[in-house]
Design an enzyme around this catalytic site. Structure first.
Site, short mmCIF file in Angstrom:
data_model
loop_
_atom_site.label_atom_id
_atom_site.label_comp_id
_atom_site.label_asym_id
_atom_site.label_seq_id
_atom_site.Cartn_x
_atom_site.Cartn_y
_atom_site.Cartn_z
N TYR A 62 5.59 2.88 1.83
CA TYR A 62 6.66 1.94 1.54
C TYR A 62 7.83 2.48 2.41
O TYR A 62 8.80 1.50 2.64
CB TYR A 62 7.27 2.31 0.17
CG TYR A 62 6.16 1.42 -1.06
CD1 TYR A 62 4.90 0.70 -0.35
CD2 TYR A 62 6.38 1.32 -2.29
CE1 TYR A 62 4.10 0.21 -1.24
CE2 TYR A 62 5.61 0.84 -3.07
CZ TYR A 62 4.26 0.15 -2.70
OH TYR A 62 3.56 -0.32 -3.42
N ASP A 115 -10.34 5.20 -5.28
CA ASP A 115 -11.42 3.98 -5.60
C ASP A 115 -11.97 4.50 -6.75
O ASP A 115 -11.92 4.03 -8.03
CB ASP A 115 -12.18 3.69 -4.40
CG ASP A 115 -12.71 4.92 -3.73
OD1 ASP A 115 -12.29 6.25 -3.93
OD2 ASP A 115 -13.47 4.86 -2.87
N ASP A 131 1.80 2.80 -7.71
CA ASP A 131 1.94 1.42 -8.04
C ASP A 131 1.02 0.72 -8.43
O ASP A 131 1.00 0.01 -9.31
CB ASP A 131 2.70 0.84 -6.66
CG ASP A 131 3.47 -0.44 -6.84
OD1 ASP A 131 3.54 -0.75 -8.30
OD2 ASP A 131 3.51 -1.28 -5.88
N LYS A 172 -6.79 9.73 -0.98
CA LYS A 172 -7.88 9.33 -0.30
C LYS A 172 -8.23 10.12 0.83
O LYS A 172 -7.95 9.79 2.00
CB LYS A 172 -7.71 8.02 0.10
CG LYS A 172 -8.81 6.97 0.72
CD LYS A 172 -9.66 6.55 -0.21
CE LYS A 172 -10.77 5.90 0.63
NZ LYS A 172 -11.95 5.58 -0.59
N ASP A 201 -0.07 -0.50 -12.67
CA ASP A 201 -0.41 -1.80 -13.40
C ASP A 201 -1.73 -1.90 -13.96
O ASP A 201 -1.64 -2.54 -14.93
CB ASP A 201 -0.13 -2.76 -12.31
CG ASP A 201 1.38 -3.65 -12.02
OD1 ASP A 201 2.21 -2.73 -12.02
OD2 ASP A 201 1.41 -4.60 -11.80
C1 IPM Z 1 7.17 -1.24 -9.34
C2 IPM Z 1 7.22 -2.58 -8.60
C3 IPM Z 1 8.39 -2.30 -7.22
C4 IPM Z 1 7.56 -1.27 -6.61
C5 IPM Z 1 8.54 -3.61 -6.52
C6 IPM Z 1 9.34 -4.37 -7.14
C7 IPM Z 1 9.49 -3.39 -5.19
O1 IPM Z 1 5.99 -3.21 -8.21
O2 IPM Z 1 8.11 -0.64 -9.70
O3 IPM Z 1 6.14 -0.97 -9.57
O4 IPM Z 1 6.59 -1.66 -5.60
O5 IPM Z 1 7.81 -0.13 -6.50
MG MG Z 2 4.47 -1.95 -9.28
#
Ligand code: IPM
Ligand code: MG
Length: 367
Positions: free
Chosen positions: A138, A221, A245, A189, A249
């Site tokens: 990032y 993975d 990240d 990884k 999720d």
């Molecule tokens: C998160 C989000 C952010 C990230 C985005 C909105 C930039 O996905 O906080 O997980 O990638 O960190």
């Molecule tokens: Mg995110």
């Protein structure tokens, strides 16, 4: 208590309002709150042409803690990533050196059936994903889209971690494990990427300081698979920015919905940024249907980590548990036999539960 409130885009505004309500109710008049609002993300771009306006950064710098909703707008698709609304949040995390992002994944027993996964798989899940927040793909340079000698485009991003960055997130991981079940799983990884081979090496070096913590390693993975197959085996997962990240999720579904996941981003002092893990969900924004519980629970984390107010944090968490037990549900966690409510109504219910509990506590102490 100086708090910067940055609602941001989409449902960020709605859920942050409910988080502020819960924090106010829990703190009552024991402490005075000084809230300062700022614009960030798409709203920053629209109003002052910057996803992280300097004034907002200043407000955030001067605050003890930051409560944030979310950043990201549909127009981001037409902008270079580093100029989009979402990147404003990345810049804020970086500018304040908030490198340790704690994403606790805990299933409220009432939501056992809300997950798409089987109850016997998710029942009792209780882990923390610790995501490094200031490095990796990032932020690494070079980045961009360029043209080669034949005029063909290529895209480039750089996975980069210094040993110092890995060391500090490793310490945060081992210390978090010490406060819990003393198990740390590092996800990398290392079989393919040099950056990740260094990651593993440094994690092992730092582990020498924590002989009481059981350390394991998984490739990203395999970790993704184990997370879905047998999530209960995890206590603390420490991983880099990109993998964290994605994993967080996925892990959200263990808790029933991404609308349930709070987060805290911390640095070397008590200052922290608190935000729900979910995004801005432009498709449901402004409709009073988003789940505010992730934002509300982020408010609890703020009271705990930035202000040391454990009791007030617990009050919020207990109130969330109690409204779920009473059967209130937003659409994302709706189950048969429960009562569908909107964002505001859910926030009201939590506020009432907090006030009820603090009244009870006051009466008990008088008696
Ligand atoms: C998160 C989000 C952010 C990230 C985005 C909105 C930039 O996905 O906080 O997980 O990638 O960190
Ligand atoms: Mg995110």
């Amino acid at each position: 208590m100086k708090i910067a409130v940055l609602p941001g885009d989409g449902i960020g505004k709605e859920v942050t309002a409910e988080a502020v309500k819960a924090v106010r109710a829990s703190v009552g008049n024991e402490f005075s709150l000084e809230l300062q609002e700022g614009v960030i993300g798409g709203e920053g771009i629209d109003t002052v042409g910057d996803a992280l306006p300097p004034e907002t950064l200043e407000i955030a710098r001067n605050a003890d803690a930051i409560l944030l909703g979310g950043t990201g707008v549909p127009e981001d698709e037409k902008r270079p990533p580093s100029e989009g609304a979402g990147y404003g949040l990345l810049k804020l995390r970086k500018a304040l050196s908030l490198y340790a992002n704690f994403r606790p994944v805990k299933l409220f027993p009432e939501l056992l059936d809300a997950s798409t996964l089987k109850p016997e798989v998710v029942g009792g899940v209780d882990m923390v994903i610790l995501r490094e927040l200031n490095g990796d793909l990032y932020f690494g340079q070079p980045r961009g889209i360029e043209k080669d000698a034949d005029g063909k485009r290529f895209g480039i991003n750089t996975m980069r971690y210094t040993e110092g960055e890995i060391e500090r997130i490793a310490h945060a991981g081992f210390q978090a494990a010490r406060r819990r079940r003393r198990k740390l799983c590092s996800v990398d990884k290392a079989n393919v990427l040099e950056t990740m081979a260094l990651w593993r090496e440094v994690i092992i070096e730092v582990s020498k300081h924590y002989p009481d913590v059981e350390l394991s390693h998984l490739y990203i993975d395999a970790a993704s698979m184990v997370l879905i197959r047998n999530p209960k085996q995890f206590d603390v997962i420490v991983t880099g920015n990109v993998f964290g990240d994605i994993l967080s999720d996925a892990a959200a579904m263990l808790a029933g919905s991404i609308g349930m996941l709070p987060s805290a981003s911390l640095g070397d002092n008590n200052k922290g940024l608190y935000e729900p893990v979910h995004g801005t969900a432009p498709d449901i924004a402004g409709k009073n249907i988003a789940n505010p519980l992730a934002a509300i629970l982020s408010g609890a984390m703020m009271l705990r980590y930035s202000f040391g107010l454990e009791e007030q944090a617990l009050r919020i968490e207990a109130a969330v548990a109690s409204v779920l037990a009473e059967g209130y549900r937003t659409a994302d966690i709706r189950q048969p036999g429960t009562q569908l409510v909107g964002t505001r109504e859910m926030g009201d219910a939590v506020e009432e539960a907090i006030l009820r509990a603090s009244d009870g506590a006051r009466q008990a102490s008088v008696a």
